[in-house]
Design a protein around this motif. Structure first.
Motif, mmCIF file in Angstrom:
data_model
loop_
_atom_site.group_PDB
_atom_site.id
_atom_site.type_symbol
_atom_site.label_atom_id
_atom_site.label_comp_id
_atom_site.label_asym_id
_atom_site.label_seq_id
_atom_site.Cartn_x
_atom_site.Cartn_y
_atom_site.Cartn_z
ATOM 1 N N SER A 92 0.792 -1.263 0.064
ATOM 2 C CA SER A 92 -0.004 0.070 -0.108
ATOM 3 C C SER A 92 0.953 1.324 -0.093
ATOM 4 C CB SER A 92 -0.975 -0.012 1.292
ATOM 5 O OG SER A 92 -1.906 -1.058 1.174
ATOM 6 N N VAL A 93 2.155 1.128 0.585
ATOM 7 C CA VAL A 93 2.894 2.241 0.814
ATOM 8 C C VAL A 93 3.195 3.015 -0.696
ATOM 9 C CG1 VAL A 93 5.134 1.401 0.921
ATOM 10 C CG2 VAL A 93 4.592 3.410 2.009
ATOM 11 N N LEU A 94 3.283 2.200 -1.744
ATOM 12 C CA LEU A 94 3.670 2.526 -2.977
ATOM 13 C C LEU A 94 2.706 3.680 -3.336
ATOM 14 C CD1 LEU A 94 5.093 -0.562 -4.574
ATOM 15 C CD2 LEU A 94 6.286 1.296 -3.746
ATOM 16 N N LEU A 95 1.486 3.504 -2.936
ATOM 17 C CA LEU A 95 0.395 4.507 -3.417
ATOM 18 C C LEU A 95 0.685 6.016 -2.972
ATOM 19 C CD1 LEU A 95 -2.898 2.093 -2.677
ATOM 20 C CD2 LEU A 95 -1.700 2.917 -4.936
ATOM 21 N N VAL A 96 1.544 5.815 -1.657
ATOM 22 C CA VAL A 96 1.686 7.168 -1.231
ATOM 23 C C VAL A 96 2.767 8.199 -2.109
ATOM 24 C CG1 VAL A 96 2.931 8.559 0.733
ATOM 25 C CG2 VAL A 96 1.304 6.461 1.080
ATOM 26 N N ILE A 97 3.596 7.266 -2.754
ATOM 27 C CA ILE A 97 4.467 7.963 -3.795
ATOM 28 C C ILE A 97 3.556 8.013 -5.111
ATOM 29 C CG2 ILE A 97 6.637 7.462 -5.093
ATOM 30 C CD1 ILE A 97 6.585 7.657 -1.997
ATOM 31 N N THR A 98 2.695 7.213 -5.654
ATOM 32 C CA THR A 98 2.233 7.141 -6.907
ATOM 33 C C THR A 98 0.801 8.114 -7.087
ATOM 34 O OG1 THR A 98 1.157 5.299 -6.602
ATOM 35 C CG2 THR A 98 3.127 4.972 -7.801
ATOM 36 N N ARG A 99 0.310 8.495 -5.806
ATOM 37 C CA ARG A 99 -0.952 9.372 -5.797
ATOM 38 C C ARG A 99 -0.637 10.402 -4.682
ATOM 39 N NH1 ARG A 99 -4.762 6.899 -8.538
ATOM 40 N NH2 ARG A 99 -6.382 8.296 -8.022
ATOM 41 N N GLN A 100 -0.621 11.457 -5.168
ATOM 42 C CA GLN A 100 -0.431 12.649 -3.928
ATOM 43 C C GLN A 100 -1.853 12.704 -3.239
ATOM 44 O OE1 GLN A 100 2.047 14.560 -3.437
ATOM 45 N NE2 GLN A 100 3.291 13.600 -4.778
#
Length: 215
Positions: free
Chosen positions: A102-110
């Motif tokens: 899930s943490v990758l969403l922090v990078i790919t979605r502001q």
């Protein structure tokens, strides 16, 4: 004997929908996430989700906001900037280990709200207070994020060579291929000290920061 009471159904909320999405992502990957899968996870009709999240994009934004909000940064006003940097980096690493997918969403979605930006505020304040100019502050944050995510991906993607027989067989193959340095260092390469590697890289970055000009 008293009659058994019917189980009260828990009210559906945006928080429950987002938590179910996080569960699915961590268990099955982001590609498995859909509104229907979330509804199945919660045991509700798919259309009921739309009262809380209008579409999948909004659901992903909610997941990113949840991850950012779940970061528990302990700010120590008495610590110097080097120790604050260590604390922030270790906290972010902890969240990547808790929610590696899930943490990758922090990078790919502001995140679209101020709620999810509290962690970013603390990090930027730390480097600016240390005396770095604004462009350098942003680049430093991005560098540390890249380092921590890289450490996470390496940690979840490698396994140790646990048997001496396996190492010996591989060394023979490396010797035949004349890969001398890899062959000689294989006993060290085969052991993964994730904690030690992370701390080593963290100190390298802090040392490099110390050499940068500051106000």
């Amino acid at each position: 004997m008293p009659e058994p009471q019917p189980r009260t159904r828990q009210a559906l909320t945006k928080e429950r929908v987002v938590h179910a999405a996080v569960t699915i992502i961590e268990r099955d990957g982001e590609a498995a996430l859909s509104m229907r899968r979330v509804a199945t996870e919660l045991g509700v009709a798919p259309m009921s989700l739309y009262n809380h999240v209008p579409n999948k994009a909004a659901l992903l934004d909610g997941v990113a906001e949840f991850i950012m909000t779940d970061m528990r940064f302990a700010s120590d006003p008495d610590a110097d900037w080097q120790q604050q940097t260590r604390n922030l980096a270790r906290t972010f690493r902890a969240i990547t280990r808790r929610y590696p997918r899930s943490v990758l969403l922090v990078i790919t979605r502001q995140p679209k709200s101020s709620v999810g930006m509290h962690a970013m505020e603390l990090v930027l304040a730390s480097v600016r207070d240390a005396g770095f100019d604004d462009p350098t502050s942003v680049r430093l944050v991005r560098t540390f994020v890249s380092f921590i995510l890289g450490a996470m991906m390496r940690e979840v993607g490698v396994t140790d060579m646990v048997t001496e027989d396996g190492i010996s067989a591989f060394k023979a193959e490396l010797a035949e291929a004349k890969l001398t340095n890899v062959e000689q260092l294989l006993p060290i390469l085969a052991v993964h000290d994730h904690e030690g590697d992370f701390e080593f890289g963290l100190e390298l970055l802090i040392g490099a920061m110390s050499a940068l000009p500051r106000h």
